[in-house]
Design an enzyme around this catalytic site. Structure first.
Site, PDB file in Angstrom:
ATOM      1  N   LYS A 142       1.089  -0.941  -0.192  1.00  0.00           N
ATOM      2  CA  LYS A 142      -0.203   0.465  -0.007  1.00  0.00           C
ATOM      3  C   LYS A 142       1.019   1.626   0.347  1.00  0.00           C
ATOM      4  O   LYS A 142       0.364   2.640  -0.559  1.00  0.00           O
ATOM      5  CB  LYS A 142      -0.893  -0.111   1.365  1.00  0.00           C
ATOM      6  N   GLU A 168      -3.265   6.674   7.975  1.00  0.00           N
ATOM      7  CA  GLU A 168      -4.119   7.928   6.626  1.00  0.00           C
ATOM      8  C   GLU A 168      -4.737   8.043   7.837  1.00  0.00           C
ATOM      9  O   GLU A 168      -5.572   7.403   8.434  1.00  0.00           O
ATOM     10  CB  GLU A 168      -4.912   6.320   5.967  1.00  0.00           C
ATOM     11  N   HIS A 198     -15.930  -3.268   5.693  1.00  0.00           N
ATOM     12  CA  HIS A 198     -15.442  -3.361   4.074  1.00  0.00           C
ATOM     13  C   HIS A 198     -15.432  -4.754   3.136  1.00  0.00           C
ATOM     14  O   HIS A 198     -14.366  -4.945   2.352  1.00  0.00           O
ATOM     15  CB  HIS A 198     -14.042  -3.789   4.824  1.00  0.00           C
ATOM     16  N   ARG A 246      -5.738  -6.565 -10.694  1.00  0.00           N
ATOM     17  CA  ARG A 246      -6.934  -8.218 -11.343  1.00  0.00           C
ATOM     18  C   ARG A 246      -8.102  -7.728 -11.780  1.00  0.00           C
ATOM     19  O   ARG A 246      -9.054  -6.700 -11.814  1.00  0.00           O
ATOM     20  CB  ARG A 246      -6.826  -9.560 -10.212  1.00  0.00           C
TER      21      ARG A 246
END
Lengths: 170, 505, 505, 170
Positions: C114, C201, C236, C293
């Site tokens: 990330k 973040e 999520h 993907r």
């Protein structure tokens, strides 16, 4: 355990014994193979041939209309299969063996629209002999092989039930 | 609005879906044979309308109106077939205060007579196949018949004025057969349509069947859609339809579409309808007839234009204005093909094969639409049309649509009966079909040439695998159905009753 | 080309369909639990790769390569999940001379971290959510952790560098919780991804999850598609996806798409991939991560653009040039919604509900696509993700797509187990969903407010009808299953064996 | 013939007798009605209420996981139905009656991720007590009602089989 199985006009001798782990030793007309086989759902059989390029085939088998007859469904197609027995025609128009008398019968209830042959006529294989209207369509019923018309058992306009003999071919 | 659907099978299911999507309640009707049918399951209400024979149920205007009254329906959708093109039914619905989802009874009547429809088209400046303008006089002498035929010219067709589906129609190649043909056509027309009137039409040698879908509102707007190509017919019954046609250029499309609009306008047409044309090898086209209803093959148009025609039928019947961009309707996006999955055995001359469908595993996934009229466990009855489902494939190009259709036909299993799927599997690999080299005579010619050769082909390997599967099936049954690591062929009911579903591996 | 599909379930079925349509042969792989699975039935060949646990089968690179060798495959499609974003697998495939249908191992690696992915996006001029540039030093002191968090600002998220699916992630509202959150996140990240690195973040308050599908060829062309809106998430996990997003104007769409293309270009990306963004209430958007993907939700893009993404994955892997009109890719036609049909009981906190699916009656008809991973008679195993099918509805407008989805959800029966269908039936009638008032926090908030209230609602009349149906079922069974005019609940096998199919009325 | 049938938390007394022509006289808690009922396929029941606005309902019934329990499938929904028996919880986490001891059990094989309560804790109805990872997801198992934790029978990290008792609530 051995069976005689007819598919697509050819009869094969099949012997089967369990080989463990979901696999079977199957010999067809003497040629042996190992197949990993399993039922899937109500009608399905899944075959896997580990030794033969890992080929897969999925087939659904349902009872046909005659004893010993099955209908096999394979990738959109429907194929009659006979296990340990003489073939009885189905969905078609004729009953009988390759020799002797054939009876052309009504495969469903309907009305005879036209009789195309008369007693004593010579007929060719697959020649239409009677036209029956059913399910909104006119359906030609054909002679299964060449022969001579021995009997005509209906007239145009007659209502017939499924199974009613229409014409006998000798 | 509550809609009574005066039909059965896949079209009743199709219409019920549209109604549900638009928040309308639905009323199914059913005959004795259809008590357990899918179209009954899918409706909010269902009313029994009589015995199995269609003449005693789906064709009984009185019973349908009783059903509408009993269920509180405000509108009637006729589907196709049965009473869909019966002006008396449309009139009876309107007289009973029901919205008839279709054109006016007058429009149905004008277009229902082939000679009147030809006259309407001709007056609108639309070319018709050369032929006699009026029905042949019932009292015409042999000489008059011969003379009329000579004026049209051979080869010609003797056609029933009230005809349809190839009934009451005879082809005549030269003068010798004309009298017999007229006699037979009159007799067939009488018994099929209760009307012995016939007329003559010149017979085109290799025409394509091209048709234009129309929508027309009550405010004067008539919209034409990109053509459908329906030349793949067996004895005048369509089996495969597609859109667009390989034989139609954008310029020709505009001309055919504008002819269709003119003919519909001069008939005062509203709601959905289709004008059928014959397209000759030289690019000339001729009005053939108008179908004053939804067509079986409407989904191919829906897939290339993304317009929902049944939604629009309902909206137009409520008086809404057409608000579809005409360019969008006439411009195909990609290519769509429909195969009619019919309970007929193509390897026995397309003999009907009704019976119990033990399971239905329809094709699905990207670009595939399945409009089926039944679910697994239902019987295809012997009393009605044997169409059980429509499989429609869309793709960017015609070759891709054919490839997708091949894929879909492979994964479509109607378990328990025979269907036309093997025929389509064959057709989708025929070079003439793939290259678009066909007309309305194509399939009958090919079928005659094949002399009954089966469409179902089984490779040597597949035959071996089928043999093995049948042997194993017999082995399992002989071993009581259940081996330790195999679920046997006994009932799902008894099997599952013994399993704790959460412990199954 | 022969393609080994290194996956199972619906995505393996989806990829096999594309291969068949393109004339490519397919090889399935299967674990013990999947011997009878649909993806095995649908393939040309199938290779066993180990026991049921994914770690012993679908995650075993060595066994997948052995399977490719044994079956003669030339290419490998990884699907999604399992090894789809594993750079070592992509590399191993290429080292073994196989075409890996996906991006390069290097691109997977860069985007898999990330913090590296954020750096790539930032260098490309794409905004990222404010946060720490580098992973937190493993030896960082408590003071250093606090200081780093202060620089980012609260509320913030502690996120695993190798994370995904919400694992190794913790929300912190103010300074007090930061040390605990780092500790727990590191431990979860270690056990889930074998990598304890975390970073910070800033946490947006009400972001939408917006993502851009990309296709990139080996000749320098990268194409961006109209966005997907994926804010309907439970913990999520996406449950509903649609395209386009109500929150995105054409102008914003162009800006997000061009940011996505820039990020992908600077990663040297090829084949299909998706860049996920957070869209803030003020219209700012931030790079979140890249999925290297195919996505579960790719069909909504296919339906609004009519581009087949899996076909293109295969074509791009063969080296073909992208030839799709960029305007068409970025311009949605109509609206598409996908509901993930999952073997979970929404009325028991979405508890998995594996088991035997006795029959599967999928929705179908106009505007409905069904991508299912099984057929009736199969077991949903306990070992894998419980997604069993994707139901996708397309219509002209979002309200029409919702209405169509409601219709489709009503006709979708997975007989034998519980699924998320009742949850979607509820959601598709929620005013907030219908009006588009939602963000990624919406569903978790609603679920908390509902305190476990069931989604399955049964009207008083329906409860009465269920009671009567169950009573009749018991009555039939008590009466031996068969009444004279009723087929009883015994096995279809014994039942049909007694019937002459052609005589059934 | 009479049955006790529980649907959606309410038990009704149902008596059924055949009325001919595919119809039945059904009385539910004393209220009589005529229903035209028929099996469709393996699992389906089609109900038609000719007297009641011609309403139609199609329901599929399959065996549930406990004796007497059925799963009814109705227009996309799945509803447990209990015929002549006490309800056994399924798909869920608890077994027991409205009073006395409750056992929270693992509904499927998995791994215990967290234990959220300790012996002696008071718990509210629907409060999560254990988190089990299975099918790639963490699943909270909840207490079916308010009570006190009598036993905790697992620890975090343990692998559990389906049916294993995790927590006992008193």
């Amino acid at each position: 355990m051995t069976f005689e199985i007819e598919v697509d006009g050819r009869t094969r001798h099949v012997s089967i014994e369990r080989a463990g782990g979901g696999t079977f030793r199957v010999s067809v007309d003497g040629a042996p193979t190992i197949v990993d086989a399993r039922r899937v759902g109500e009608f399905g059989v899944s075959l896997l041939f580990p030794g033969d390029a890992h080929a897969v085939t999925a087939i659904d088998l349902t009872p046909g209309s005659a004893p010993g007859e099955m209908l096999a469904h394979l990738a959109g197609r429907t194929v009659p299969v006979i296990v340990n027995g003489r073939r009885m025609a189905r969905g078609g128009a004729a009953t009988g063996s390759a020799h002797g008398e054939h009876r052309v019968t009504a495969p469903m209830p309907g009305r005879v629209v036209r009789v195309l042959v008369a007693r004593g006529d010579e007929v060719a294989a697959r020649q239409p002999v009677v036209v029956v209207e059913a399910m909104k369509m006119e359906n030609e019923l054909r002679s299964p092989r060449a022969g001579r018309v021995k009997e005509v058992e209906v007239v145009a306009g007659a209502s017939v039930e499924a199974g009613r003999v229409l014409v006998v071919i000798d | 609005m509550k809609v009574l659907i005066a039909n059965r099978g896949e079209i009743a299911v199709r219409v019920a879906r549209a109604c549900r999507e638009m928040g309308l309640r639905t009323v199914a009707v059913y005959s004795d044979a259809d008590r357990g049918a899918r179209h009954v399951r899918d409706a909010d209400q269902a009313v029994h309308i009589g015995p199995s024979a269609a003449s005693e149920s789906y064709l009984r205007i009185d019973r349908l109106l009783d059903a509408a009254r009993a269920s509180g329906a405000d509108a009637v959708h006729p589907g196709y077939g049965f009473l869909a093109e019966n002006a008396a039914f449309a009139r009876a619905c309107r007289d009973a205060g029901l919205i008839f989802i279709g054109p006016s009874a007058d429009a149905i009547e004008s277009m229902g007579s082939k000679t009147r429809a030809r006259a309407i088209a001709r007056r609108a400046g639309v070319p018709v196949v050369p032929g006699t303008d009026d029905p042949l006089d019932a009292a015409a002498s042999e000489g008059e018949i011969r003379a009329a035929a000579e004026r049209v010219g051979y080869p010609l067709l003797v056609k029933a004025v009230a005809g349809g589906g190839g009934k009451g129609m005879r082809a005549v190649d030269e003068g010798g057969g004309i009298l017999d043909a007229v006699r037979v056509a009159r007799s067939e027309a009488g018994s099929s349509f209760g009307n012995t009137a016939v007329y003559f039409e010149r017979r085109l040698q290799r025409p394509r069947h091209i048709e234009i879908q129309l929508l027309a509102d009550h405010h004067g707007t008539i919209l034409a859609f990109v053509e459908r190509e329906c030349s793949i017919q067996r004895r005048h019954q369509k089996l495969v339809e597609e859109s667009p046609s390989l034989a139609v250029t954008p310029e020709l499309r505009q001309r055919i579409a504008s002819a269709a609009v003119k003919a519909a306008r001069s008939a005062g047409y509203t709601n959905a309808g289709t004008i059928e044309f014959l397209l000759d090898e030289d690019g000339s086209f001729y009005f053939l007839e108008m179908n004053t209803r939804l067509q079986v093959e409407h989904p191919v148009t829906e897939l290339v234009t993304r317009v929902d025609l049944v939604h629009w039928q309902l909206r137009l019947a409520r008086g809404e204005r057409l608000s579809i961009d005409p360019d969008r309707a006439i411009t195909p996006h990609g290519h769509a093909i429909e195969c009619r999955i019919i309970a007929e055995d193509p390897d026995q001359g397309f003999l009907p094969s009704p019976g119990l469908v033990r399971a239905l595993r329809a094709a699905s996934g990207p670009g595939v639409r399945n409009d089926a009229g039944l679910v697994g466990g239902e019987v295809v009855p012997v009393f009605y049309d044997s169409l059980i489902a429509k499989l429609i494939a869309w793709a960017e190009s015609r070759p891709d649509a054919i490839a997708r259709m091949q894929r879909a036909l492979r994964e479509y299993d109607v378990i328990g009966i025979k269907t036309t799927i093997p025929f389509f599997q064959w057709l989708m690999r025929e070079p003439d079909y793939i290259d678009g080299r066909f007309d309305t005579t194509y399939l009958d010619r090919v079928l005659a040439d094949r002399r009954g050769a089966p469409f179902t082909t089984i490779s040597e390997t597949e035959a071996l695998h089928l043999t093995i599967a049948a042997g194993l099936d017999a082995w399992w049954r002989a071993h009581g159905g259940v081996a330790p690591d195999q679920a046997g062929p006994q009932s799902a009911w008894t099997r599952v009753a013994r399993l704790d579903a959460l412990r199954v591996r």
